[in-house]
Design an enzyme around this catalytic site. Structure first.
Site, mmCIF file in Angstrom:
data_model
loop_
_atom_site.group_PDB
_atom_site.id
_atom_site.type_symbol
_atom_site.label_atom_id
_atom_site.label_comp_id
_atom_site.label_asym_id
_atom_site.label_seq_id
_atom_site.Cartn_x
_atom_site.Cartn_y
_atom_site.Cartn_z
ATOM 1 N N HIS A 165 18.746 17.533 -13.158
ATOM 2 C CA HIS A 165 19.252 17.061 -11.743
ATOM 3 C C HIS A 165 20.195 15.753 -12.308
ATOM 4 O O HIS A 165 20.144 15.244 -13.294
ATOM 5 C CB HIS A 165 18.573 16.549 -10.624
ATOM 6 C CG HIS A 165 17.392 15.457 -11.249
ATOM 7 N ND1 HIS A 165 16.397 16.049 -11.893
ATOM 8 C CD2 HIS A 165 17.396 14.304 -11.187
ATOM 9 C CE1 HIS A 165 15.664 14.737 -12.094
ATOM 10 N NE2 HIS A 165 16.230 13.873 -11.902
ATOM 11 N N CYS A 174 7.845 23.981 -9.146
ATOM 12 C CA CYS A 174 8.755 22.981 -9.253
ATOM 13 C C CYS A 174 9.249 22.433 -7.973
ATOM 14 O O CYS A 174 9.708 23.288 -7.139
ATOM 15 C CB CYS A 174 10.071 23.635 -9.909
ATOM 16 S SG CYS A 174 11.347 22.500 -10.003
ATOM 17 N N CYS A 191 12.804 23.326 -6.875
ATOM 18 C CA CYS A 191 13.041 24.747 -6.672
ATOM 19 C C CYS A 191 12.577 24.963 -5.300
ATOM 20 O O CYS A 191 13.234 25.525 -4.359
ATOM 21 C CB CYS A 191 12.308 25.547 -7.563
ATOM 22 S SG CYS A 191 13.096 25.951 -9.126
ATOM 23 N N GLY A 220 13.015 8.496 -18.778
ATOM 24 C CA GLY A 220 12.173 8.245 -17.196
ATOM 25 C C GLY A 220 12.470 9.527 -16.308
ATOM 26 O O GLY A 220 12.095 9.582 -15.081
ATOM 27 N N HIS A 251 13.299 19.531 -13.431
ATOM 28 C CA HIS A 251 14.422 20.484 -13.122
ATOM 29 C C HIS A 251 15.617 19.713 -13.103
ATOM 30 O O HIS A 251 15.811 18.666 -12.329
ATOM 31 C CB HIS A 251 14.067 21.070 -11.581
ATOM 32 C CG HIS A 251 15.128 21.888 -10.930
ATOM 33 N ND1 HIS A 251 14.879 23.283 -10.313
ATOM 34 C CD2 HIS A 251 16.550 21.682 -10.985
ATOM 35 C CE1 HIS A 251 15.914 23.981 -9.940
ATOM 36 N NE2 HIS A 251 17.007 23.060 -10.308
#
Ligand code: 5GP
Ligand code: ZN
Length: 114
Positions: free
Chosen positions: A100, A4, A7, A93, A98
């Site tokens: 956000h 990721c 990450c 989209g 992760h």
């Protein structure tokens, strides 16, 4: 192994321009800004998308929203205004899985959401 990208940004394996950090949340400037202020706020814990929020991890939302307020004040857009945007899944989209929040401001965005 965790591939990721966010990450890796949190772990400083990939550089980013830091805006705010505490033990639960990291915020950094978007690499491809779409407004004069465009910051990404991410939980340090890997949560793939808004769909993955559960009763066990939803407390992170409190930290994210309080971070938004801190950052908006810090960057001088608390009074002029801003949007916080979460893209969840393909139709929205979402490109980085992760979770956000985009914090965008520094310009008048009008009254339309899209
Ligand atoms: P999404 O479309 O998933 O909601 O937004 C992902 C955002 O991450 C995009 O606005 C994109 O510009 C940003 N982004 C992707 N890779 C990187 C990176 O390596 N560094 C930074 N700072 N932002 C990134
Ligand atoms: Zn992650």
């Amino acid at each position: 192994m965790n591939d990721c990208i966010f990450c890796k940004i949190i772990n400083r394996e990939i550089p980013s321009k830091s805006v705010y950090e505490n033990d639960k949340v990291y915020a950094f400037y978007d690499i491809n800004p779409e407004a004069p202020v465009h910051v990404l706020i991410v939980p340090k814990q890997h949560i793939a998308s808004h769909n993955e929020l559960t009763t066990k991890n939803v407390d992170i939302m409190k930290d994210i929203h309080l971070a938004v307020n801190e950052i908006a004040k810090q960057l001088g857009i608390a009074d002029s205004g801003y949007r916080i945007i979460n893209n969840c899944g393909a139709d929205a989209g979402q490109t980085v899985f992760h979770m956000h929040y985009h914090l965008v401001g520094g310009t008048s965005m009008g009254t339309k959401i899209l």
